[in-house]
Scaffold this motif. Structure first.
Motif, PDB file in Angstrom:
ATOM      1  N   PRO A  35       0.841  -1.201   0.000  1.00  0.00           N
ATOM      2  CA  PRO A  35       0.000   0.000   0.000  1.00  0.00           C
ATOM      3  C   PRO A  35       0.879   1.255   0.000  1.00  0.00           C
ATOM      4  CG  PRO A  35      -0.532  -1.419   1.882  1.00  0.00           C
ATOM      5  CD  PRO A  35       0.662  -2.010   1.212  1.00  0.00           C
ATOM      6  N   LEU A  36       0.388   2.290  -0.637  1.00  0.00           N
ATOM      7  CA  LEU A  36       1.121   3.551  -0.664  1.00  0.00           C
ATOM      8  C   LEU A  36       0.941   4.291   0.664  1.00  0.00           C
ATOM      9  CD1 LEU A  36       2.766   5.213  -2.737  1.00  0.00           C
ATOM     10  CD2 LEU A  36       0.640   6.371  -3.346  1.00  0.00           C
ATOM     11  N   LEU A  37      -0.280   4.221   1.176  1.00  0.00           N
ATOM     12  CA  LEU A  37      -0.598   4.919   2.418  1.00  0.00           C
ATOM     13  C   LEU A  37      -1.465   3.991   3.269  1.00  0.00           C
ATOM     14  CD1 LEU A  37      -0.303   7.991   3.477  1.00  0.00           C
ATOM     15  CD2 LEU A  37      -2.705   8.191   2.842  1.00  0.00           C
ATOM     16  N   SER A  38      -1.131   3.879   4.544  1.00  0.00           N
ATOM     17  CA  SER A  38      -1.936   3.039   5.436  1.00  0.00           C
ATOM     18  C   SER A  38      -2.297   3.815   6.691  1.00  0.00           C
ATOM     19  CB  SER A  38      -1.137   1.809   5.902  1.00  0.00           C
ATOM     20  OG  SER A  38      -1.041   0.881   4.880  1.00  0.00           O
ATOM     21  N   ALA A  39      -3.563   3.823   7.022  1.00  0.00           N
ATOM     22  CA  ALA A  39      -3.993   4.416   8.294  1.00  0.00           C
ATOM     23  C   ALA A  39      -4.409   3.283   9.212  1.00  0.00           C
ATOM     24  CB  ALA A  39      -5.165   5.363   8.063  1.00  0.00           C
ATOM     25  N   LYS A  40      -3.939   3.347  10.450  1.00  0.00           N
ATOM     26  CA  LYS A  40      -4.296   2.313  11.424  1.00  0.00           C
ATOM     27  C   LYS A  40      -4.904   2.972  12.653  1.00  0.00           C
ATOM     28  CE  LYS A  40      -2.004  -1.532   9.753  1.00  0.00           C
ATOM     29  NZ  LYS A  40      -2.095  -0.979   8.396  1.00  0.00           N
ATOM     30  N   ALA A  64       9.155   7.064  -2.026  1.00  0.00           N
ATOM     31  CA  ALA A  64      10.138   6.691  -3.053  1.00  0.00           C
ATOM     32  C   ALA A  64      11.546   6.977  -2.539  1.00  0.00           C
ATOM     33  CB  ALA A  64       9.868   7.467  -4.337  1.00  0.00           C
ATOM     34  N   ALA A  65      11.688   8.041  -1.747  1.00  0.00           N
ATOM     35  CA  ALA A  65      13.022   8.454  -1.299  1.00  0.00           C
ATOM     36  C   ALA A  65      13.449   7.795   0.008  1.00  0.00           C
ATOM     37  CB  ALA A  65      13.047   9.977  -1.137  1.00  0.00           C
ATOM     38  N   TYR A  66      12.505   7.545   0.911  1.00  0.00           N
ATOM     39  CA  TYR A  66      12.892   7.105   2.270  1.00  0.00           C
ATOM     40  C   TYR A  66      12.373   5.726   2.660  1.00  0.00           C
ATOM     41  CZ  TYR A  66      13.215  12.216   2.334  1.00  0.00           C
ATOM     42  OH  TYR A  66      13.482  13.512   2.022  1.00  0.00           O
ATOM     43  N   GLY A  67      11.655   5.021   1.752  1.00  0.00           N
ATOM     44  CA  GLY A  67      11.070   3.741   2.139  1.00  0.00           C
ATOM     45  C   GLY A  67       9.824   3.963   2.987  1.00  0.00           C
ATOM     46  N   TYR A  78       3.533   5.772   5.137  1.00  0.00           N
ATOM     47  CA  TYR A  78       3.592   6.107   3.719  1.00  0.00           C
ATOM     48  C   TYR A  78       4.803   5.414   3.121  1.00  0.00           C
ATOM     49  CZ  TYR A  78       4.742   8.882  -0.421  1.00  0.00           C
ATOM     50  OH  TYR A  78       5.087   9.262  -1.691  1.00  0.00           O
ATOM     51  N   ASP A  79       4.608   4.834   1.940  1.00  0.00           N
ATOM     52  CA  ASP A  79       5.699   4.152   1.254  1.00  0.00           C
ATOM     53  C   ASP A  79       6.390   5.163   0.340  1.00  0.00           C
ATOM     54  OD1 ASP A  79       7.351   2.145   0.300  1.00  0.00           O
ATOM     55  OD2 ASP A  79       5.917   1.531  -1.239  1.00  0.00           O
TER      56      ASP A  79
END
Lengths: 246, 256
Positions: free
Chosen positions: B3-8, B66-69, B63-64
């Protein structure tokens, strides 16, 4: 849910992507609507529906008005949420379950495997007819110039005058909008097509053309499920009927 | 695929009032998620928590990058969050004045984003800014004008150009067509629709307009009183709403 009708006709239909056995399998499909504004009134529509459709087959859903034909078709497409049961689609050489699937799974099946011809075109403001038709194929990454040619070819096959291609279809007649909708649904070679009254608002000439195009898909090995109130159209397209009873 | 963005279990309160409670979801690459509900249902608060503009009491947003993983949005330093929001993210505000710098030219508004992602050549920046102006249907000769001289609809299109010029991976949008008249709205919707498709954007869109949601989003979360009461495929939620609140919202749409 009652008997599956006998096979009326079976075409040999050696399609380009022939798959042995069914490509759409439904079991135990149950669907009711609950209207909360009316004291949680429950309206059961489908109970324990089972069917299977193979490439080259056209299954016609029949039954009186209100029996649940449209509900069944829309449930197969994931537009209505099934209460229980299983809808499995042969997708990417594997079986994909659509009941309770993630939205992105359903969307992927819709993009590449299962098309839907609805009765009405949902108009997108400001988008030209040719682009409305081209969009599903462009989304799959197809070449824009070839896609446009194909969209124009389908529009001309469906007798949409060339002077209308650059206009948004919002002001078109009902029959023109329906043919734009059919062109949009046929631009991708979906292995499974669901059809909700594809000829409902067409004159005789256009109806025959649409029947011919859909019949070609069936003979090329597409699995079809449709609602056809016009018995002539149903006899030309369907090789099996499925009785939907309330 | 991740997932690009995950809210928990995201929860935000203002004093004793709960603005959003126990919100869980994953946004996948290429998905446009709509958050719908009436005013006061917690949509904008949730969006601001997702974008790191508000700090939640409980829960997390990852958040996944591109620069920081994979990163926790609320563990970032303010400097890094700002950098992220200028490079990998976009944020389209309902009020374009909040998303634009009103005191500098349109070209500078667009160019600033390009410089944040490393563009340095003045001629290139100006050319790209001019291309984007025409892409959002603003005359190129308005490049040196300040947004104060633009109409509301033009400002909103400029804000969209400013946010998308750097080709972000994720865009947050808060009522992007709110407060605009319908012909302007249609133009912006058409623009957003084609840009989302051609740039393969992922987006989280807050709107109270179910027509906007139908046109732009793949899936919907319906919020009531800070809680998500229903979620699913957009056309399924709108055509076969399950929850009493969603049924009420859908039934309240005025036919044209």
């Amino acid at each position: 849910m009652s008997a599956q009708g006998g096979r009326v006709r079976r075409d040999p239909a050696p399609g380009p992507k022939e798959h042995d056995g069914p490509v759409l399998k439904v079991a135990g499909l149950t669907k009711s609507f609950v209207v909360h504004a009316h004291g949680d009134l429950a309206l059961p529509v489908l109970r324990d529906v089972a069917l299977a459709v193979s490439p080259g087959e056209c299954l016609a859903l029949v039954g009186p008005s209100g029996a649940g034909k449209s509900t069944l078709l829309r449930s197969l497409y994931g537009n209505y949420r099934a209460d229980a049961g299983s809808i499995r689609v042969h997708h990417d050489d594997a079986w994909t379950e659509l009941v309770d699937a993630e939205p992105r799974t359903v969307l992927d099946v819709r993009r590449r495997t299962m098309g839907f011809v609805s009765q009405f075109l949902r108009v997108i403001p400001r988008v030209a007819t040719v682009d409305v038709v081209a969009e599903p194929l462009l989304r799959l990454g197809a070449d824009p110039a070839e896609t446009r040619d194909r969209a124009e070819f389908l529009l001309s096959l469906l007798n949409i005058p060339q002077r209308l291609w650059q206009l948004p279809p919002a002001t078109f007649s009902g029959g023109e909008q329906q043919r734009v909708n059919i062109a949009r649904s046929l631009i991708v070679d979906y292995p499974i097509l669901l059809l909700d009254e594809p000829t409902a608002s067409l004159d005789a000439g256009n109806r025959d053309r649409v029947v011919e195009l859909i019949g070609q898909r069936r003979d090329a090995g597409v699995a079809l499920v449709g609602i056809f109130h016009d018995t002539g159209v149903r006899e030309l397209l369907a090789n099996r009927v499925f009785e939907v009873s309330p | 695929m991740k997932p690009l963005l995950s809210a928990k279990r995201l929860t935000k309160r203002f004093g004793a009032r709960v603005a959003c409670q126990d919100v869980d979801f994953d946004l996948w690459p290429g998905e446009v998620l709509g958050i719908v509900g009436e005013s006061g249902s917690g949509k904008t608060t949730l969006l601001n928590c997702l974008a790191g503009r508000l700090t939640p009491e409980l829960g997390s947003v990852t958040y996944d990058s591109a620069a920081y993983g994979t990163i926790d949005v609320h563990d970032l330093s303010e400097a890094r969050r700002r950098l992220l929001s200028r490079t990998e993210w976009g944020f389209v505000n309902q009020d374009a004045r909040e998303g634009l710098r009103m005191g500098v030219s349109a070209g500078a508004n667009i160019g600033e984003r390009l410089m944040a992602v490393g563009a340095r050549h003045y001629g290139d920046i100006r050319r790209t800014a001019s291309d984007w102006l025409s892409r959002v249907e603003i005359e190129r000769d308005r490049l040196d004008d300040r947004p104060t001289t633009y109409s509301g609809g033009m400002r909103q299109r400029l804000q969209i150009a400013r946010n998308l010029v750097s080709e972000p991976r994720l865009v947050f949008m808060d009522e992007p067509t709110g407060g605009l008249d319908v012909s302007v709205q249609a133009r912006i919707l058409d623009l957003l629709r084609s840009l989302v498709g051609s740039l393969h954007l992922s987006a989280v869109l807050v709107t109270h307009d179910l027509g906007v949601a139908r046109l732009l989003t793949h899936r919907l979360m319906v919020m009531q009183g800070g809680a998500v009461v229903e979620n699913g495929l957009t056309d399924q939620v709108l055509d076969d709403p399950q929850h009493a609140y969603t049924q009420m919202l859908v039934a309240s749409i005025l036919p044209v």
